[in-house]
Design an enzyme around this catalytic site. Structure first.
Site, PDB file in Angstrom:
ATOM      1  N   ASN A  59       0.869  -1.175   0.000  1.00  0.00           N
ATOM      2  CA  ASN A  59       0.000   0.000   0.000  1.00  0.00           C
ATOM      3  C   ASN A  59       0.905   1.223   0.000  1.00  0.00           C
ATOM      4  OD1 ASN A  59      -1.869   2.022   0.365  1.00  0.00           O
ATOM      5  ND2 ASN A  59      -2.785   1.172   2.213  1.00  0.00           N
ATOM      6  N   ARG A  91      -2.602  -2.275  -3.433  1.00  0.00           N
ATOM      7  CA  ARG A  91      -3.869  -1.592  -3.209  1.00  0.00           C
ATOM      8  C   ARG A  91      -3.911  -0.371  -4.125  1.00  0.00           C
ATOM      9  NH1 ARG A  91      -5.432   2.781   1.376  1.00  0.00           N
ATOM     10  NH2 ARG A  91      -7.644   2.949   0.900  1.00  0.00           N
ATOM     11  N   HIS A 134     -12.655   2.245   0.300  1.00  0.00           N
ATOM     12  CA  HIS A 134     -12.368   1.344   1.431  1.00  0.00           C
ATOM     13  C   HIS A 134     -12.857  -0.077   1.163  1.00  0.00           C
ATOM     14  CE1 HIS A 134     -12.261   5.155   4.116  1.00  0.00           C
ATOM     15  NE2 HIS A 134     -11.026   4.766   3.856  1.00  0.00           N
ATOM     16  N   ASN A 182      -8.197   8.074   9.552  1.00  0.00           N
ATOM     17  CA  ASN A 182      -7.918   9.348   8.901  1.00  0.00           C
ATOM     18  C   ASN A 182      -8.800   9.509   7.664  1.00  0.00           C
ATOM     19  OD1 ASN A 182      -6.309  11.805   8.710  1.00  0.00           O
ATOM     20  ND2 ASN A 182      -5.453  10.892   6.880  1.00  0.00           N
ATOM     21  N   GLY A 183      -9.025   8.401   6.970  1.00  0.00           N
ATOM     22  CA  GLY A 183     -10.078   8.311   5.974  1.00  0.00           C
ATOM     23  C   GLY A 183     -11.226   7.565   6.618  1.00  0.00           C
ATOM     24  N   ARG A 227     -10.129  15.686   5.609  1.00  0.00           N
ATOM     25  CA  ARG A 227     -11.093  15.862   4.523  1.00  0.00           C
ATOM     26  C   ARG A 227     -12.446  16.291   5.061  1.00  0.00           C
ATOM     27  NH1 ARG A 227     -10.028  10.186   1.679  1.00  0.00           N
ATOM     28  NH2 ARG A 227      -8.594   9.887   3.433  1.00  0.00           N
ATOM     29  N   ARG A 275      -6.649  10.761  18.759  1.00  0.00           N
ATOM     30  CA  ARG A 275      -6.013  10.540  20.055  1.00  0.00           C
ATOM     31  C   ARG A 275      -5.514  11.852  20.655  1.00  0.00           C
ATOM     32  NH1 ARG A 275      -1.935   6.204  17.635  1.00  0.00           N
ATOM     33  NH2 ARG A 275      -1.937   7.925  16.129  1.00  0.00           N
ATOM     34  N   GLU A 283      -6.311  -5.061   5.014  1.00  0.00           N
ATOM     35  CA  GLU A 283      -6.438  -4.855   3.577  1.00  0.00           C
ATOM     36  C   GLU A 283      -5.372  -5.621   2.796  1.00  0.00           C
ATOM     37  OE1 GLU A 283      -8.089  -0.290   3.521  1.00  0.00           O
ATOM     38  OE2 GLU A 283      -6.206  -0.741   4.535  1.00  0.00           O
TER      39      GLU A 283
END
Length: 412
Positions: A7, A93, A181, A210-211, A240, A283, A381
């Site tokens: 990835n 990916r 995703h 994060n996404g 985003r 976090r 993934e």
């Protein structure tokens, strides 16, 4: 033999090595991450092999680049690991396959050119995914390079969900909802179906990191998702914006904003970072405790609740809810708040199991009297990409054995 799953991002490279046993892809024996791949960066490689963690800095020579150095580092690492299986193929990916690629493909120059035409649909990911393929082709020229698409899982969505309310001529040009995703959702669904019969019913999966996105699945197939034409739509994310009134963009155009300014705003300056003004990391926001940090957390949580309700309406009810991704897997507070607000569905969470869930594989956190099962499933993934690559190679071997010319391209 094994499949190397990759990835590639703008400044990092994740990789994992998955052995094949009797044709079946096994959990990784090697998993690693290389940071610092931006121009003039200093690559640092960390990895875990057979449960032991390691790290080392990589030295970039004057005639090389951080990315090329990283790939040579991966190759050298695999070659020197004791008892490491031989690599049969590299599975990549790739975020966007458009409406053309609905299953994994062996990469050819023609396919790379077609995939590059989707760069503007996923500018944070697609160019770097493709650069990873090119670099691995150079570093591992003897190995097949296989592209595995995040959009493919959503190819089962009905037109009523993927079509926009725009002239049909635009849809014919590819302006439609694709969803992302997909490799993560494919893995979550497979694990959920292994553990409960509810996984074959009405399921909402939440990939929160994060996404971030949600996916509604019925009988194991995607029927609706929050991401759309690009990876901007739907939930609020790390940087985003998520769903946004198109009128905002028209207003910014009237104010003189350029395409580059708007792209930077929507992809890199919005979401948790934009609302809080502090960080895109949940976090850090939890630890900050300021009013701005809490505002961002509350807005993120609200969007998850709101969009989950919409997907439940599309499904006509809910049998199982699964959390995944960095936030979904590790933020017990968010999971509790989401489930509390969805109690009208009959959801009842076991508070203790919710606290225990982080770091465990496929952990159920619903109470005995819950009408809906709730699961925390760490995603993988890389393993899905490896499975896709192994299946493609098996199909090619079968075609060759039967005297057929194996198809190497969805464009053929």
């Amino acid at each position: 033999m094994a499949i190397l799953a990759v990835n590639a991002g703008s400044s990092s490279l994740k990789f994992s090595l998955h052995p094949l046993q009797d044709g079946q892809v096994q959990p990784f024996v090697l998993s690693g991450n290389i940071q610092g791949l931006e121009p003039h960066g200093t690559p640092e490689m960390s990895w875990t092999y057979l449960g032991k963690k390691h790290a080392e800095a990589l030295v970039v020579s004057a005639d090389s680049s951080p990315f090329a150095t990283a790939l040579q580092g991966v190759r050298a690492l695999v070659q020197r690991l004791e008892a490491a299986p031989d690599i049969q193929a590299v599975a990549h990916r790739v975020v966007h396959g458009g409406g053309v690629f609905t299953e994994s493909v062996l990469v050819t120059p023609e396919i790379l050119d077609k995939l590059a035409s989707f760069n503007s649909l996923a500018p944070l990911h697609q160019p770097h995914n493709l650069e990873g393929i090119r670099q691995f082709q150079a570093a591992f020229p003897e190995l097949p390079q296989i592209a595995c698409f995040d959009t493919a899982f959503h190819a089962s969505m009905p037109e009523v969900d993927y079509a926009f309310a725009l002239p049909r001529s635009l849809q014919d040009q590819g302006v439609r909802r694709y969803g992302f995703h997909g490799l993560s959702y494919q893995y979550i669904m497979s694990v959920l179906q292994e553990h409960t019969i509810r996984g074959r019913g009405r399921v909402v999966m939440a990939h929160l990191g994060n996404g971030a996105s949600l996916c509604a699945a019925l009988a194991g197939s995607s029927v609706a998702t929050t991401m759309g034409f690009s990876a901007l739509d739907g939930l609020m994310m790390g940087t985003r914006s998520g769903a946004l009134d198109a009128g905002v963009l028209l207003y910014l155009l009237e104010q003189g904003w350029t395409h580059a300014q708007m792209e930077k705003l929507l992809y890199k300056q919005s979401g948790l970072l934009g609302v809080s003004g502090i960080s895109a990391d949940m976090r850090k926001l939890r630890a900050d405790g300021s009013e701005n940090a809490q505002r961002a957390i509350d807005q993120f949580t609200h969007r998850v609740i709101r969009e989950t309700g919409a997907l439940v309406a599309c499904l006509g009810g809910l049998d199982a809810l699964a959390f995944s991704g960095g936030i979904g897997e590790n933020d017990a507070v968010l999971r509790a708040q989401v489930c509390e607000r969805l109690a009208w569905l009959g959801i009842r969470m076991d508070a203790q199991r919710n606290q225990e869930a982080s770091g465990k594989q496929a952990y159920a956190i619903h109470a005995p009297d819950s009408s809906v099962e709730i699961w925390v499933i760490p995603t993988d993934e890389g393993r899905v990409a490896a499975r896709e690559a192994a299946a493609l190679l098996a199909r090619q071997d079968k075609a060759t054995a039967q005297g057929q010319a194996p198809a190497t391209s969805a464009l053929a």
